[in-house]
Scaffold this active site. Structure first.
Site, short mmCIF file in Angstrom:
data_model
loop_
_atom_site.label_atom_id
_atom_site.label_comp_id
_atom_site.label_asym_id
_atom_site.label_seq_id
_atom_site.Cartn_x
_atom_site.Cartn_y
_atom_site.Cartn_z
CG HIS A 42 -2.16 -0.79 1.04
ND1 HIS A 42 -3.31 -0.30 0.47
CD2 HIS A 42 -2.40 -2.07 1.35
CE1 HIS A 42 -4.22 -1.27 0.45
NE2 HIS A 42 -3.69 -2.35 0.97
CE LYS A 63 -6.41 14.04 -0.51
NZ LYS A 63 -6.42 12.75 -1.20
NE ARG A 64 -4.94 10.29 9.57
CZ ARG A 64 -4.70 9.38 10.51
NH1 ARG A 64 -5.44 8.28 10.58
NH2 ARG A 64 -3.73 9.56 11.39
CE LYS A 102 -3.03 10.90 2.56
NZ LYS A 102 -3.83 10.23 1.50
CB THR A 117 -10.12 5.08 -2.14
OG1 THR A 117 -9.87 5.47 -0.78
CG2 THR A 117 -9.35 3.84 -2.48
CE LYS A 172 -13.93 6.87 -0.12
NZ LYS A 172 -13.25 7.25 1.14
C1 LIG Z 1 -12.00 7.45 1.43
C2 LIG Z 1 -11.53 7.83 2.75
C3 LIG Z 1 -10.16 8.01 3.00
C4 LIG Z 1 -9.11 7.87 1.91
O1 LIG Z 1 -8.93 9.14 1.32
P1 LIG Z 1 -7.70 9.46 0.35
O2 LIG Z 1 -8.05 10.79 -0.24
O3 LIG Z 1 -7.68 8.38 -0.69
O4 LIG Z 1 -6.48 9.51 1.17
C5 LIG Z 1 -9.75 8.36 4.26
N1 LIG Z 1 -10.64 8.53 5.25
C6 LIG Z 1 -11.97 8.37 5.06
C7 LIG Z 1 -12.90 8.60 6.20
C8 LIG Z 1 -12.46 8.03 3.81
O5 LIG Z 1 -13.77 7.86 3.63
#
Ligand SMILES: *Cc1c(COP(=O)(O)O)cnc(C)c1O
Length: 840
Positions: free
Chosen positions: A385, A574-575, A580, A682, A686
């Protein structure tokens, strides 16, 4: 026991009649509105002792039980079906399952939402409020954990016999509070005061996990065979809690089994008997500590002993469970074990599975090494990952010696035999031996190498990422075993991320192209034929507008900042991590602010910028970024000269249920990591599904999003992976500042302390980091192209026709990012399972 004293003793029913009676009684769990209503009221009044006027929390519990009842029969049927068919099964081993809420998703998949909605409405309650009372099951950090949850949904929907194995943390991902702009962590006791309604304790499948002690060689007197015994261990019980995972309207309910640590009674008794009451209770607490809390580090390891214990606990409990089920069905002959079982390892966290299966086969079942190795390495598959070096797990040999001595023996033996293979391939190449050894020069076990050596499949999570693994991080292994390496681009489930979270879009799609997309997301391409249909476009705009209002409400509620739904909603959630590049986003916001302040606002596009995400509690830089966002927001939002032109808000406690509101209400999706650093992402998927347009670098799955959407429907910017690597040798951030007036203005403002008047020096580390030639994320190198791409996005947004087309196209072409596609590929290329049942 005494005989019944009735005059006429009633006769016991025949087994057949008993079955029929049970069958008849279970039919009372009906699917009609009145059946659901009846059960809801029964649970609310009789079981919970509450009434319609009680808090929504009780309504939620009562409804959860009522919905849960509708799962039970299918769940048992599915379980029985898997066992009957003796079919091949897969096990998804993951330290994280970021499930979020389950009520609405389960209702959707069972196909009972409308009925429940009506039942609840008749009682004068609102389903929305009830759903809102459910706490997120936050058993994960971010993308990796959410992926596992989406995978479970797709496996059930595809009727694949896949079981998830994870840990039942008492405390999930911490709750993030923002105080004076700083992140404060609060514990997340997600289970509530009583129990979690979606879990079932299954005490009968309790397993015993051993730690510590010594491994002693020992010769069997009868066979003369040399064996090893792992002795003087401390034992902890692993008690399973099963969570049902219903597939979408297909009568399939899979299982997610989460292990909880409990002290053994025996072990406590002996201490009690020795009169050491206090020690007995403390050691009980220590044992139960193992599943007490999720480690809140995303993309970085922390090397804590308890974490290794968690990993082994998960792996040992799960493998013992699978082997016990095997023995129950097939007896002690494990010749065909590897053709009937496959384990997918979600990152290196469960990679001890390789070693633990060897231990079970050799020590418990008496197999010879070669046979055990053939079986083990034929049923393990590893998913990588991350490429970030700080995230690659290494555990000290000394820690293994102390906690898992028997496993260390086996790791040494695996490594010795592996290095012989390396030496055969590259005679005399001692550098290779050193580079590839599972044990490094500093006496650490390299978990990724262990996973690769022990697996028949190694995959990355996006095309670019999988390529980079072969070219870089795992190149030696790729040269040795090219056939092991493959790609499985991540996805997300459209059941949660469109059907359940975006009811407006769901209805528009249903009215336009039907509901086939709920299980075949490719069918979304059909909406592209409506792109010139005026009423469809108007409806599309209307859906987005309503979702933006819903999001604006949430933002106002949680931050006090007012977002105008006419503005462009520009979102990065995101985190929080340096790679990032939330900082790059902030630089752009400050740039827009300086433009407003100098009156450079011709053809302006009003913009609401939303940033959210948690920082690991020990990650100082990430926490400072949060503080910076909040301080910049304070200045901008309170400047009357700025007004609606620009807003900035930091949404606290970003989590799954919040993303369900954010993604549908977003116009512009920020995916701006340094190229080569984000494995897949991911969140990007979304957003795309929900009609947001991406501004992004060529990183992770952005590459594939760009390819699907087409370059006219994506705002691409920034250096490519190889350009970043090249630049890192001679990076001079100051030259970007010197040659770019906009960047200069941004830095002047930042360095003047404009955003930290009463907190001098607060952001120095961030500023110096960006200006350092050693900045691994080369933030300033991408500033100019980011600002230009943002300007293009702003211009495009002002053209409603253009933007609407881009939005529709993004959604229409997002089919490939369904986890149904991802899981089909895992199955066709790695697992090779046969779907079970016919779905009716
Ligand atoms: C989808 C999701 C992530 C992943 O987000 P990235 O932008 O791909 O890092 C992290 N936290 C939550 C709560 C999510 O729903």
């Amino acid at each position: 026991m005494s005989e019944p004293t009735h005059a006429a003793t009633p006769e016991t029913l025949s087994p057949q009649a008993q079955r029929e009676l049970i069958e008849e009684l279970l039919k009372k769990v009906g699917m009609n509105v009145t059946d659901i209503e009846e059960d809801f009221v029964n649970y609310l009044y009789n079981m919970l002792g509450r009434n319609l006027a009680s808090e929504p929390d009780y309504h939620y519990k009562a409804l959860a039980y009522a919905v849960r009842d509708r799962v039970m029969k299918l769940w048992k049927q599915t379980w029985a079906g898997y066992h009957q068919e003796k079919s091949k099964k897969a096990y998804y081993l993951s330290m994280e399952f970021l499930i979020g809420r389950s009520l609405s998703n389960n209702m959707l998949n069972l196909g009972i939402e409308d009925k429940v909605d009506l039942a609840i409405y008749k009682l004068g309650l609102a389903l929305e409020h009830i759903e809102d009372a459910e706490a997120d099951a936050g058993l994960g950090n971010g993308g990796l954990g959410r992926l596992a949850a989406c995978f479970m949904d797709s496996c059930a929907t595809l009727r694949l016999p896949v079981m998830g194995y994870g840990l039942r943390y008492e405390y999930g991902m911490f709750k993030q509070l923002i105080q004076n702009g700083h992140q404060i962590e609060a514990p997340d006791h997600w289970l509530g005061y009583d129990s979690y309604p979606w879990e079932f304790q299954r005490r009968e499948y309790t397993r015993v996990i051993r730690f510590g002690g010594v491994s002693r060689p020992y010769r069997d007197h009868q066979t003369g065979r040399l064996t090893v015994r792992w002795e003087d261990t401390e034992e902890v019980l692993a008690v399973p809690y099963d969570v049902p995972i219903p597939g979408y309207k297909n009568n399939t309910v899979n299982t997610l089994r989460l292990w909880s640590a409990q002290a053994t009674e025996i072990f406590n008794f002996s201490e009690f008997n020795r009169g050491s009451y206090f020690e007995a209770v403390s050691s009980k607490a220590e044992a139960e500590n193992i599943t007490m809390v999720l480690y809140p580090n995303d993309a970085s390891e922390n090397g804590k002993e308890l974490r290794l214990k968690q990993q082994y606990f998960l792996v040992s409990a799960s493998l013992q469970d699978v082997v016990a089920q095997w023995i129950e069905q097939h007896g002690h002959n494990v010749d065909d074990f590897d053709t009937h079982n496959v384990f997918q390892l979600n990152d290196t966290h469960p990679s001890l599975a390789v070693v633990e299966l060897m231990r079970i086969l050799i020590d418990d079942l008496g197999l010879e090494w070669d046979k055990a190795w053939k079986i083990t390495s034929n049923c393990m598959a590893y998913t990588n990952h991350t490429l970030l070096p700080e995230a690659l797990e290494r555990w000290q040999v000394s820690l293994f010696q102390k906690l898992l001595p028997r496993l260390l023996d086996i790791i040494y033996e695996i490594n010795t035999r592996f290095l012989k293979q390396v030496a055969m391939k590259w005679p005399g190449d001692n550098d290779r031996l050193r580079q590839m050894s599972v044990i490094d020069e500093h006496q650490n076990v390299r978990m990724a190498y262990l996973a690769i050596v022990g697996s028949f499949s190694v995959n990355g999570v996006a095309a670019l990422h999988s390529q980079l693994l072969k070219d870089g991080l795992f190149n030696d292994f790729y040269q040795l075993w090219p056939w092991k390496f493959n790609n499985k681009t991540n996805g997300v489930t459209q059941r949660r991320w469109i059907a359940s979270s975006n009811p407006g879009l769901r209805k528009l799609l249903a009215d336009t192209i039907g509901e086939g997309w709920i299980t075949h997301l490719d069918e979304l391409t059909a909406i592209e034929q409506q792109i010139d249909n005026h009423s469809f476009r108007q409806a599309w705009i209307e859906v987005k507008r309503n979702n933006k209002k819903r999001l604006a409400q949430l933002v106002q509620q949680d931050t006090g900042v007012v977002f105008n739904p006419d503005s462009m909603f520009d979102v990065q959630v995101k985190r929080i991590h340096e790679y990032k590049r939330q900082l790059l986003n902030v630089l752009h916001v400050i740039h827009l602010y300086t433009r407003i302040k100098r009156g450079d606002t011709a053809n302006w596009t009003n913009r609401c910028v939303l940033i959210g995400g948690k920082a690991a509690p020990g990650y100082f830089m990430a926490k400072t970024i949060i503080k910076l966002v909040n301080n910049v927001a304070d200045i901008i939002n309170n400047d009357p000269e700025v007004g609606d032109k620009l807003k900035l808000a930091f949404i606290p406690n970003y989590r799954v249920s919040v993303m369900e509101i954010i993604a549908p209400g977003t116009d512009l999706s920020e995916q701006i990591s340094t190229a080569g650093k984000e494995a897949s992402g991911t969140g990007n998927m979304k957003f795309m599904m929900n009609g947001a347009v991406t501004i992004g670098t060529l990183d992770g799955a952005n590459v594939e999003i760009l390819e699907a959407a087409g370059e006219d429907n994506f705002f691409l910017f920034g250096l490519k992976t190889d350009e970043v690597a090249e630049l890192r040798h001679q990076y001079h951030p100051q030259s970007y500042i010197d040659s770019d007036h906009d960047l200069q203005s941004v830095f002047n403002l930042l360095e003047s302390g404009h955003f930290n008047h009463f907190e001098p020096g607060l952001f120095d580390d961030l500023i110096n980091g960006m200006k350092s030639p050693g900045d691994p994320w080369v933030t300033l190198a991408d500033f100019r192209s980011f600002v230009d791409a943002q300007q293009q996005a702003a211009t495009a947004f002002r053209n409603v026709e253009r933007w609407t087309s881009m939005s529709i196209i993004n959604s229409a072409r997002s089919g490939v990012f369904s986890t149904d596609r991802t899981i089909s590929q895992y199955n066709e290329e790695i697992w090779k399972l046969t779907p079970v049942g016919d779905g009716d």
